[in-house]
Each structure stands twice: as C-alpha cells, then as structure tokens.
Design an enzyme around this catalytic site. Structure first.
Site, PDB file in Angstrom:
ATOM      1  N   MET A   1      -0.246  17.374  -8.579  1.00  0.00           N
ATOM      2  CA  MET A   1      -0.317  18.784  -8.816  1.00  0.00           C
ATOM      3  C   MET A   1       0.248  19.060 -10.016  1.00  0.00           C
ATOM      4  SD  MET A   1       0.070  19.653  -4.954  1.00  0.00           S
ATOM      5  CE  MET A   1      -0.968  19.030  -3.903  1.00  0.00           C
ATOM      6  N   ASP A   2       1.497  18.700 -10.058  1.00  0.00           N
ATOM      7  CA  ASP A   2       2.647  19.225 -11.081  1.00  0.00           C
ATOM      8  C   ASP A   2       1.811  18.910 -12.742  1.00  0.00           C
ATOM      9  OD1 ASP A   2       5.518  20.344 -12.227  1.00  0.00           O
ATOM     10  OD2 ASP A   2       5.486  18.451 -13.439  1.00  0.00           O
ATOM     11  N   GLU A   3       1.480  18.354 -12.864  1.00  0.00           N
ATOM     12  CA  GLU A   3       0.629  17.489 -14.057  1.00  0.00           C
ATOM     13  C   GLU A   3      -0.741  18.183 -13.962  1.00  0.00           C
ATOM     14  OE1 GLU A   3       1.054  15.578 -16.457  1.00  0.00           O
ATOM     15  OE2 GLU A   3      -0.635  15.160 -17.786  1.00  0.00           O
TER      16      GLU A   3
ATOM     17  N   SER B   1       0.051  21.292 -15.025  1.00  0.00           N
ATOM     18  CA  SER B   1       1.017  21.342 -16.402  1.00  0.00           C
ATOM     19  C   SER B   1      -0.818  21.499 -17.486  1.00  0.00           C
ATOM     20  CB  SER B   1       1.450  20.354 -16.773  1.00  0.00           C
ATOM     21  OG  SER B   1       1.482  19.711 -18.203  1.00  0.00           O
TER      22      SER B   1
ATOM     23  N   THR C   1       6.823  23.400 -16.098  1.00  0.00           N
ATOM     24  CA  THR C   1       6.765  23.945 -14.265  1.00  0.00           C
ATOM     25  C   THR C   1       8.049  25.619 -14.101  1.00  0.00           C
ATOM     26  OG1 THR C   1       6.371  21.636 -14.451  1.00  0.00           O
ATOM     27  CG2 THR C   1       6.503  23.111 -12.436  1.00  0.00           C
TER      28      THR C   1
END
Lengths: 244, 244
Positions: free
Chosen positions: A166-168, A171, A183
């Site tokens: 998710m973070d990637e 991003s 983030t």
C-alpha cells in the site's frame, strides 16, 4: 522558499529531524505552485528507452487472475488513458536527473540497493506486482500477488507485506499525481487474509491535495470484489523537484 | 464458543470473509477466559532445545549501536525479567503443536515458506532485528537495522519496511501478552527517515486488553532517543489456542 525550507531540513544530519513538522512544512508561498505537470512527471517516470529491467512484467509465476487482469488493463492503456508504470530494481533509477534535497542526494555506491518491494528477485517467491496509473483520474490500480516469502499466518500474506505494498502504491501515485514524496501517515484496517499465490487488487484514489499534502485512500480486494482484504488511507508530503 | 466462532469463520474458503467483523467477533463468553498463561506461551515460543536456526543473533553486519544495545538487553534477561525471543525462518516453526483454526491449519508442503521479516537471508542486506519481551510489563523492544534491500528514498528505509517491522513486533507481543493473533488495524505517523544500516529502536506497549482485542502503541526512535522515527498504534484480535 519551499525547496529551501526542505533543503534546510534535509541538510540536518541523518539523526536529526528530517521530517519534523516544523521543518518540513514551511509556510507555503502561494505564488509558487508545484511546477511539474503530471504529464512531465509521467514521461520522466516511464522512459521509452532504457536498459533497466522492468520487474512489472508477466512471468511464469503469475496466477491466471493476475495475468488476465493485467491484459485487461494493458488494453486500457491503448484507449482509456491508463498508463502501465515500469518498476525498476531501485528508486534511484526512477529519480535520475532530478535535483533532490541535498540530504537525499544519490551518491555513487557499490552497494546493491533495492527498493523494498523488489527486494526478492526470485520470480514468484516475493512481491509480484504491477501498478497502472490514470493521470486525469488521479487513480491507481496495483495488481499484487504475494509469494511464500511474504508469509505471516500459515498460507497467508503477512499484514506488513500488504502495508508495504500500500505504501509503495500510494507513494508512486502521490509522486505522479502531485510531487508527493514522503509518507506522513498510513492507516490500515485489515478485513481478510490474502492467500499466498492469489491476486489482490489495490484501488488507490487521490481524494484531495491541500496544504502541501496529498490525501489518498485504498481499497484492497479480490478480483471479483467479493472479498475486501483491507481499507487504508495515506497522507503524503509534496516536495517540489527540479530537473537538472 | 469463541473457538467455534472463529473456526466457523476460518472454515470459509480463502475468498470469503475470514476476518469480517461479524465472523471474528462473536460475543465473548465471560466465563471463558483466555486460557494460556503468558508463561506457557513464552515457554512454547522459546524452545530450549531446537535445531532451528535463530536469526535474532548478532552477525558481522550489525552496527555498533545494535550490538551494544543487544548486549545491554541480554544482561537484562538475567535479572530484570526480559526475554530474548528467538526468530525462526517461518512462523510455522513457532506454532508447532498448537491446534489452529482449521482454515489456518499447517499443511505439509515443499515450498520454502518464510516469515516476511526473514524473507532475505543474506546477512545485513534485509531485515536485521531482535525482539526482547517483558511478560509482566507486557512490553517489547525491537532492535531493527534495515539493510540496502529495504530502501525507499535513496539511503533510507522504505516506510513499508518499518510498517512491517511494527506489525511483526506488535504481532509477537500480542501473541505472548494475550493470544493476540491477527492485526485488525495499524496506524502510523512517520516523523523522520531511518538511514539504511543504522539502528532504530521500536518500543511497544500493550495499552489495554478489552473485548477480545489488544490495543498496542509503538514509538520508534534512535538509540539516544533524540530522533523519533515514527509513532504507531495497532489493534490485534485475541484467539484462544489449544495445545494438541
């Protein structure tokens, strides 16, 4: 002003506040809009000619669901404005030619740097994923197939591996939709476990861009949309970058 | 009742709701306390004799900060009630002999299953970490040194790699402090970037256990406590397990 503000923060040593709110959120100069258009960011991000290996291409480990949805989105890149993002071994390959805040300058180095979500290079064992991005809709879809090196509970993907995916995806979306680079927060509600080897689809939307921040949301679900694996939200900080 | 409730949920096929709130939160039977004491969970988790490789031991890649804080905590295991948790290649090795909900039963399999945070076996390149747990304080400390395969921004750990490290530390703490097994939610505020190759210390506390849920918080900071890298909270679901 903005760049100087962040550069000031970035010049601090590694162990001092790089992203402390007082450092990274200098008052926005209303006359300095964020300069790079999404088009120019996308064309820089998706080089037409490169020798770099693109890891976001089908391989023998992809399950039928992943393969067929990939083909579906590939069709959409021809007419519907979707773009398939390449995925290189390192973020360093994506930001070549960008002037970064000095604390983040890329130094030449013999180490084998890898972006976390491409840390495992054996096909099918770790992260298999591909991200499609729609510039005008400010939306992304990530097809994600976790391998057996991403295990948490027996047979299922570790919650942390989904958090990182998710973070990637946030991003890359934040960067392309509005020079979002860092983030600030990530919040996830897990609903169901993702079986190792199966497809999970991350649907990411940029909900708003305000006060140097991009607010995004993500629903991760099975291909048939009958199972929601998780819902999440992320806030990213905008940083204006300049071409060298 | 509780076990049956989750078993019912777990019997659902992979693509149906394993962790949907209605399935996993059956009304708690007040007469059925969670049976396993922390002591019995810890002794099961830390087998005295095993042939399994423990990855939470110093190696040549550990930075001086990591090594010396490890030694400090090792001293505390002799007198202050702290326990060093072993870390095997797979979660499957930790849960041997536990009767799991049927949907999570461990089947024999030739695949090279790895817990996500031990997905990279080359020393120093991926996750280096060790978790210490204090049963009566219901507190954990994780010493975490990200390697170059965990990169996000050039030279710094990917936010997702820290998210996964938090989830894993929460997870082991939740299990040992009260049979917490599944992440329900994870919320992170990132403050500073962690330089690759340096030490980050995750301080985890169980804040309360209520309504079958463990509420935990984590502050991740530099060893000298001058730089806060991130603050997070996590909620885990309790599931009563039985010995076979």
């Amino acid at each position: 002003m903005l760049r100087r503000g962040f550069q000031g923060a970035a010049r601090l040593s590694h162990h001092r506040a790089l992203l402390g709110a007082s450092c990274i959120l200098p008052r926005l100069n209303p006359t300095s809009a964020f300069g790079s258009s999404t088009d120019s960011l996308v064309s820089r991000f998706c080089p037409k000619e490169t020798d770099l290996k693109d890891y976001a291409l089908p391989n023998a480990s992809w399950c039928p669901d992943m393969l067929s949805l990939y083909q579906e989105f590939l069709e959409k890149t021809k007419a519907d404005g979707w773009i398939k993002l390449p995925s290189f071994k390192s973020n360093r390959d994506h930001i070549q030619g960008l002037k970064l805040p000095s604390g983040l300058a890329v130094t030449s180095d013999e180490r084998d740097w890898r972006i976390f979500t491409r840390c495992i290079q054996v096909e099918g064992q770790g992260y298999e994923y591909v991200i499609f991005f729609h510039p005008s809709k400010k939306r992304s879809v990530c097809l994600f197939q976790p391998g057996p090196y991403l295990e948490g509970a027996p047979g299922f993907a570790h919650g942390g591996s989904l958090a990182a995916m998710m973070d990637e995806t946030f991003s890359k979306t934040a960067y392309l939709a509005g020079e979002g680079l860092f983030t600030l927060s990530l919040s996830i509600r897990f609903k169901n476990l993702i079986p190792v080897g199966s497809l999970a689809v991350l649907n990411v939307d940029v909900d708003k861009i305000e006060d140097q921040k991009l607010y995004m949301s993500c629903v991760t679900q099975s291909r048939d949309q009958k199972t929601v694996y998780a819902k999440s939200s992320g806030v990213f900080l905008q940083l204006q970058l300049e071409q060298e």
